[in-house]
Design an enzyme around this catalytic site. Sequence first.
Site, mmCIF file in Angstrom:
data_model
loop_
_atom_site.group_PDB
_atom_site.id
_atom_site.type_symbol
_atom_site.label_atom_id
_atom_site.label_comp_id
_atom_site.label_asym_id
_atom_site.label_seq_id
_atom_site.Cartn_x
_atom_site.Cartn_y
_atom_site.Cartn_z
ATOM 1 N N HIS A 21 40.593 47.238 39.637
ATOM 2 C CA HIS A 21 39.185 46.849 39.580
ATOM 3 C C HIS A 21 38.571 47.082 40.964
ATOM 4 C CE1 HIS A 21 40.326 43.212 41.700
ATOM 5 N NE2 HIS A 21 41.039 42.734 40.679
ATOM 6 N N HIS A 24 40.355 45.961 44.248
ATOM 7 C CA HIS A 24 41.419 46.828 44.776
ATOM 8 C C HIS A 24 40.809 48.040 45.475
ATOM 9 C CE1 HIS A 24 43.352 45.075 40.994
ATOM 10 N NE2 HIS A 24 43.953 44.469 41.995
ATOM 11 N N CYS A 130 55.009 30.266 40.656
ATOM 12 C CA CYS A 130 53.869 30.879 39.950
ATOM 13 C C CYS A 130 54.177 32.359 39.786
ATOM 14 C CB CYS A 130 52.568 30.704 40.726
ATOM 15 S SG CYS A 130 51.230 31.706 40.015
ATOM 16 N N CYS A 133 51.426 34.744 41.231
ATOM 17 C CA CYS A 133 51.529 34.984 42.683
ATOM 18 C C CYS A 133 52.891 35.530 43.064
ATOM 19 C CB CYS A 133 51.334 33.694 43.475
ATOM 20 S SG CYS A 133 49.726 32.929 43.331
ATOM 21 N N CYS A 156 48.692 26.613 39.109
ATOM 22 C CA CYS A 156 48.492 27.220 40.427
ATOM 23 C C CYS A 156 46.991 27.291 40.701
ATOM 24 C CB CYS A 156 49.117 28.613 40.410
ATOM 25 S SG CYS A 156 48.453 29.742 41.616
ATOM 26 N N HIS A 159 45.740 31.089 40.229
ATOM 27 C CA HIS A 159 45.719 31.703 38.895
ATOM 28 C C HIS A 159 45.290 30.753 37.776
ATOM 29 C CE1 HIS A 159 47.960 34.855 41.011
ATOM 30 N NE2 HIS A 159 47.457 35.638 40.085
ATOM 31 N N LYS A 306 36.120 34.688 42.795
ATOM 32 C CA LYS A 306 36.889 35.892 43.105
ATOM 33 C C LYS A 306 36.985 36.714 41.826
ATOM 34 C CE LYS A 306 41.362 37.568 44.592
ATOM 35 N NZ LYS A 306 42.719 37.533 44.079
ATOM 36 N N LYS A 309 40.895 40.424 37.050
ATOM 37 C CA LYS A 309 41.128 40.833 35.663
ATOM 38 C C LYS A 309 41.549 39.647 34.825
ATOM 39 C CE LYS A 309 40.382 45.057 34.704
ATOM 40 N NZ LYS A 309 39.843 45.590 33.482
HETATM 41 N N1 MSP Z 1 51.429 43.569 45.146
HETATM 42 C C1 MSP Z 1 50.821 42.613 46.004
HETATM 43 C C2 MSP Z 1 50.722 43.150 47.414
HETATM 44 C C3 MSP Z 1 52.002 43.573 48.016
HETATM 45 S S1 MSP Z 1 51.783 44.275 49.591
HETATM 46 C C4 MSP Z 1 53.298 44.393 50.220
HETATM 47 C C5 MSP Z 1 49.441 42.264 45.477
HETATM 48 N N2 MSP Z 1 48.899 43.137 44.653
HETATM 49 S S2 MSP Z 1 47.480 42.984 43.925
HETATM 50 O O1 MSP Z 1 47.341 44.160 43.127
HETATM 51 O O2 MSP Z 1 47.421 41.723 43.235
HETATM 52 O O3 MSP Z 1 46.392 42.870 45.014
HETATM 53 C C6 MSP Z 1 46.233 43.863 45.949
HETATM 54 C C7 MSP Z 1 45.072 43.606 46.868
HETATM 55 O O4 MSP Z 1 43.842 43.541 46.149
HETATM 56 C C8 MSP Z 1 45.186 42.322 47.666
HETATM 57 O O5 MSP Z 1 44.920 42.598 49.030
HETATM 58 C C9 MSP Z 1 44.099 41.468 47.097
HETATM 59 O O6 MSP Z 1 43.561 40.613 48.060
HETATM 60 C C10 MSP Z 1 43.092 42.526 46.701
HETATM 61 N N3 MSP Z 1 42.129 41.995 45.748
HETATM 62 C C11 MSP Z 1 42.373 41.543 44.481
HETATM 63 N N4 MSP Z 1 41.207 41.005 43.993
HETATM 64 C C12 MSP Z 1 40.234 41.124 44.935
HETATM 65 C C13 MSP Z 1 38.876 40.807 45.002
HETATM 66 N N5 MSP Z 1 38.242 40.237 44.011
HETATM 67 N N6 MSP Z 1 38.211 41.127 46.143
HETATM 68 C C14 MSP Z 1 38.812 41.769 47.193
HETATM 69 N N7 MSP Z 1 40.085 42.069 47.164
HETATM 70 C C15 MSP Z 1 40.819 41.720 46.072
HETATM 71 O O7 MSP Z 1 48.900 41.251 45.852
#
Ligand code: MSP
Length: 530
Positions: A21, A24, A130, A133, A156, A159, A306, A309
């Site tokens: 999304h 990311h 969790c 997380c 959590c 989540h 925040k 998905k």
């Molecule tokens: N797989 C772990 C990271 C491992 S790094 C060794 C993870 N993955 S994630 O897919 O859940 O998230 C990846 C990144 O996307 C994180 O930095 C997270 O903060 C970011 N974001 C997820 N949702 C977000 C928003 N709504 N806004 C900004 N960044 C967001 O965590």
Amino acid sequence: MAAGDSFYIATPIFYVNDVPHIGHAYTEVAADVLARWHRQSGDDTWLLTGTDEHGQKILRTAVANDSTPQAWADKLVNESWLPLLQTINIDNDDFIRTTDERHESAVKIFLQKLYDDGFIYSGEYEGYYCVGCEEYKQLDDLLEAESGDYAGQLVCKIHTRPVEILKERNYFFRMSDFQQKLLDLYESRPDFIQPDSVRNEIIQFVKSGLQDLSISRSSFDWGIKIPWDDSHVLYVWFDALLNYITAIGYGTDDDNFRRRWPATQLVGKDIARFHAVIWPAMLMAAGLEVPTRVFGHGWLLVGGEKMSKSKLTGIAPSQITETFGVDAFRYYFMSAINFGQDGSFSWEDLAARYQSELANGFGNLASRVIAMVNKYFDGAIPSPAEYTEADLGIQSVVKQAAEKADAAIQRLAIHEAIASVWTIVDELNGYITLQEPWALAKDEANRARLGTVLYTAAEGLRALAVLLSPVIPDSTHKLWSAIGAAHELGHVTDQVIVDAGHWGQLPPASRVHSIDALFPRIESPEPAGV
Ligand code: MSP
């Protein structure tokens, strides 16, 4: 940072339990802008991104979709995560998957070293876990759900789903040994964790005491096997964090590893603890350098929460790029949100900024200047004659904007860098309104003055193209050709960014050619059904 330095930047690696999304995409674009800026500064730059494919969360998602975890990960990587990089124009140098053989073998080397050096022991742990997380939780991290499906259960805070009680005989990493060393690190290198809000939170967390970390699981087998005990797989975070060094040759290519490491690491603030506590402790245990810095950016909020998905507020990047284009996507998120703070996304704000800043501000400036060079000078950039105070004013705006932007990028203040560059757009628009080239064109006696005004405007566009190329690569590429610079000066991406403010680089007589609007008018900014 001096030109020619090594600049290694990494994004977190993304879970393949779901499709990307805009949250990311936000981290990806930020890292890409910084990498492009450093490449254009002549730095030995490397941008790494990738996917996090092991652990319970992915396993459960795969099973729920009647798939094996490997087949599921392959599908998500090929159909969603790699295409994302195209959608938002990421120029990454590498893409690592934690299921890559190169990663798995180097992880085993790292683990064995820590084990041999006494940093890992076998023990027992019971706690709340969790799966969202992929983390054991303390009571502070939980709350009792008051209503809904989980009423009365401990959930959590991130989540809002119930935690599970896990009791396992596991391998543990002696993280508690590193409490003081980490505090010393934060103290001696105040820039190590940024911004200050994240730094302060982490310092408080570490001061409150560090426990040893359970780093293996034996209740499922989707992970990297512990080298000395194959009835256990490695804890997914320990596995994932190592991607930053396995991808550049840790354990296999020492020269490359030395050339690249350490990295600037961009992460969302929710995962800053893993990167600023566990990760440096792991590196210290292995006798390796800690990252250059860990920057915890804010969240994209939708409706004040925040975006995610799992809460059904996820917006796919393509929903935006299909309507506004990829450059508008990149520009909007990098300029509208202070990097390091949360930012609310709304279609209205995006559409308004698109129209006022990109279409009316920048795009229109480019079209007007090119059209006037075509009309009054047959498409050849005129030579400047004598500069007046107004022209010198523009030269100084350009010089200062370039300097300030570069200084801001060194602090990772991407929004400030763009704001500095945008002073050129605003000043040039004001300059053209005041100088009225269309009025000058009416009298042949003003020809030299008209040439100076249009040269000044075109040379301003030259600087804008160079300085904005890391942020909006497609439009600056088009603009660069349109002002005749590509023919005279080579690719825009080869222009040294710190020299962008030096006046007079666009050779007179360069041939301009007309372009379609860089940011065309958008009839219906909000996609149907949103
Ligand atoms: N797989 C772990 C990271 C491992 S790094 C060794 C993870 N993955 S994630 O897919 O859940 O998230 C990846 C990144 O996307 C994180 O930095 C997270 O903060 C970011 N974001 C997820 N949702 C977000 C928003 N709504 N806004 C900004 N960044 C967001 O965590």
